[in-house]
Design a protein around this motif. Structure first.
Motif, PDB file in Angstrom:
ATOM      1  N   ARG A   6     -25.774  21.353  14.206  1.00  0.00           N
ATOM      2  CA  ARG A   6     -25.433  21.094  12.799  1.00  0.00           C
ATOM      3  C   ARG A   6     -23.918  21.096  12.618  1.00  0.00           C
ATOM      4  NH1 ARG A   6     -24.671  24.398   8.715  1.00  0.00           N
ATOM      5  NH2 ARG A   6     -25.460  26.201   9.829  1.00  0.00           N
ATOM      6  N   ILE A  58     -22.480  17.925  14.100  1.00  0.00           N
ATOM      7  CA  ILE A  58     -22.810  16.786  13.240  1.00  0.00           C
ATOM      8  C   ILE A  58     -21.905  16.784  12.006  1.00  0.00           C
ATOM      9  CG2 ILE A  58     -24.597  15.860  11.700  1.00  0.00           C
ATOM     10  CD1 ILE A  58     -26.616  16.846  13.945  1.00  0.00           C
ATOM     11  N   LEU A 105     -19.417  13.954  10.641  1.00  0.00           N
ATOM     12  CA  LEU A 105     -19.512  13.435   9.269  1.00  0.00           C
ATOM     13  C   LEU A 105     -18.192  13.600   8.527  1.00  0.00           C
ATOM     14  CD1 LEU A 105     -23.057  14.723   8.258  1.00  0.00           C
ATOM     15  CD2 LEU A 105     -22.351  12.310   8.392  1.00  0.00           C
ATOM     16  N   LEU A 127     -21.681  10.344   2.232  1.00  0.00           N
ATOM     17  CA  LEU A 127     -21.258  11.167   3.368  1.00  0.00           C
ATOM     18  C   LEU A 127     -20.950  12.595   2.936  1.00  0.00           C
ATOM     19  CD1 LEU A 127     -19.009   8.480   5.064  1.00  0.00           C
ATOM     20  CD2 LEU A 127     -21.089   9.477   6.065  1.00  0.00           C
ATOM     21  N   ARG A 170     -24.127  14.445   2.224  1.00  0.00           N
ATOM     22  CA  ARG A 170     -24.860  14.798   3.447  1.00  0.00           C
ATOM     23  C   ARG A 170     -24.267  16.051   4.074  1.00  0.00           C
ATOM     24  NH1 ARG A 170     -29.694  15.234   5.326  1.00  0.00           N
ATOM     25  NH2 ARG A 170     -29.641  15.556   7.580  1.00  0.00           N
ATOM     26  N   LEU A 201     -26.181  19.695   4.613  1.00  0.00           N
ATOM     27  CA  LEU A 201     -26.229  20.414   5.882  1.00  0.00           C
ATOM     28  C   LEU A 201     -25.583  21.798   5.780  1.00  0.00           C
ATOM     29  CD1 LEU A 201     -25.511  17.457   8.320  1.00  0.00           C
ATOM     30  CD2 LEU A 201     -27.680  18.684   8.028  1.00  0.00           C
ATOM     31  N   ALA A 225     -26.624  12.866  16.297  1.00  0.00           N
ATOM     32  CA  ALA A 225     -27.644  13.248  15.314  1.00  0.00           C
ATOM     33  C   ALA A 225     -29.050  13.057  15.880  1.00  0.00           C
ATOM     34  CB  ALA A 225     -27.465  12.442  14.033  1.00  0.00           C
ATOM     35  N   ASP A 251     -31.815  15.130  13.965  1.00  0.00           N
ATOM     36  CA  ASP A 251     -31.336  15.047  12.581  1.00  0.00           C
ATOM     37  C   ASP A 251     -31.491  13.598  12.118  1.00  0.00           C
ATOM     38  OD1 ASP A 251     -30.050  15.037  10.148  1.00  0.00           O
ATOM     39  OD2 ASP A 251     -28.157  15.861  10.901  1.00  0.00           O
ATOM     40  N   THR A 265     -29.247  12.372   8.986  1.00  0.00           N
ATOM     41  CA  THR A 265     -27.886  11.938   9.297  1.00  0.00           C
ATOM     42  C   THR A 265     -27.908  10.634  10.081  1.00  0.00           C
ATOM     43  OG1 THR A 265     -27.000  14.186   9.249  1.00  0.00           O
ATOM     44  CG2 THR A 265     -25.746  12.549  10.490  1.00  0.00           C
TER      45      THR A 265
END
Length: 153
Positions: A10, A13, A17, A64, A67, A71, A122, A127, A130
């Protein structure tokens, strides 16, 4: 947070992001600036194309950032953070219309390449949210790049 994504995955990721958000925001600023400042025989068509593109980028920015929040992390939200995270360079002066188009193509392609790596990361972490979001953003950047390349042809 217990959503089936490992904490280490996570975090990785979210880092990806955050970079994509910073790149998209930087590309948004550049595109809007070019919209304001374009001149020459292609003025009207480029002015309108740049406007369409910066509006689409603004929507992507929001997706974005949301997201990242979904998370469980805070989204970067300052010029300082975006400058540190972004790979998109900003021009020192206003270029001519052809250079604007070339510069924006390069920016979109930079985002696309980095986004492909993020999709893989991802997917490896299961995930799908994502991966789906970033895949959609890749498609948007590919379309923008195509439109720009076709304009300059």
């Amino acid at each position: 947070m217990s959503t089936g994504i490992q904490d280490t995955d996570r975090k990785q990721i979210v880092e990806g992001l955050a970079e994509m958000l910073a790149d998209t925001y930087s590309l948004y600023l550049k595109t809007q600036g070019y919209h304001w400042n374009v001149e020459g025989p292609m003025f009207r068509s480029l002015h309108l194309l740049f406007e369409e593109q910066y509006q689409e980028l603004a929507e992507g920015i929001d997706l974005l950032a949301e997201r990242i929040r979904a998370l469980g992390e805070f989204a970067p939200a300052s010029f300082a953070e975006f400058s540190e995270l972004s790979s998109i360079t900003q021009p020192k002066r206003v270029p001519d219309a052809v250079k604007m188009v070339e510069d924006l193509v390069e920016g979109h392609e930079t985002v696309i390449k980095k986004a492909r790596d993020l999709v893989s990361t991802a997917e490896e972490a299961d995930d799908v949210g994502t991966a789906d979001l970033v895949t959609g953003r890749i498609e948007a950047h590919e379309k923008a790049s195509w439109m720009l390349r076709s304009t300059a042809a």
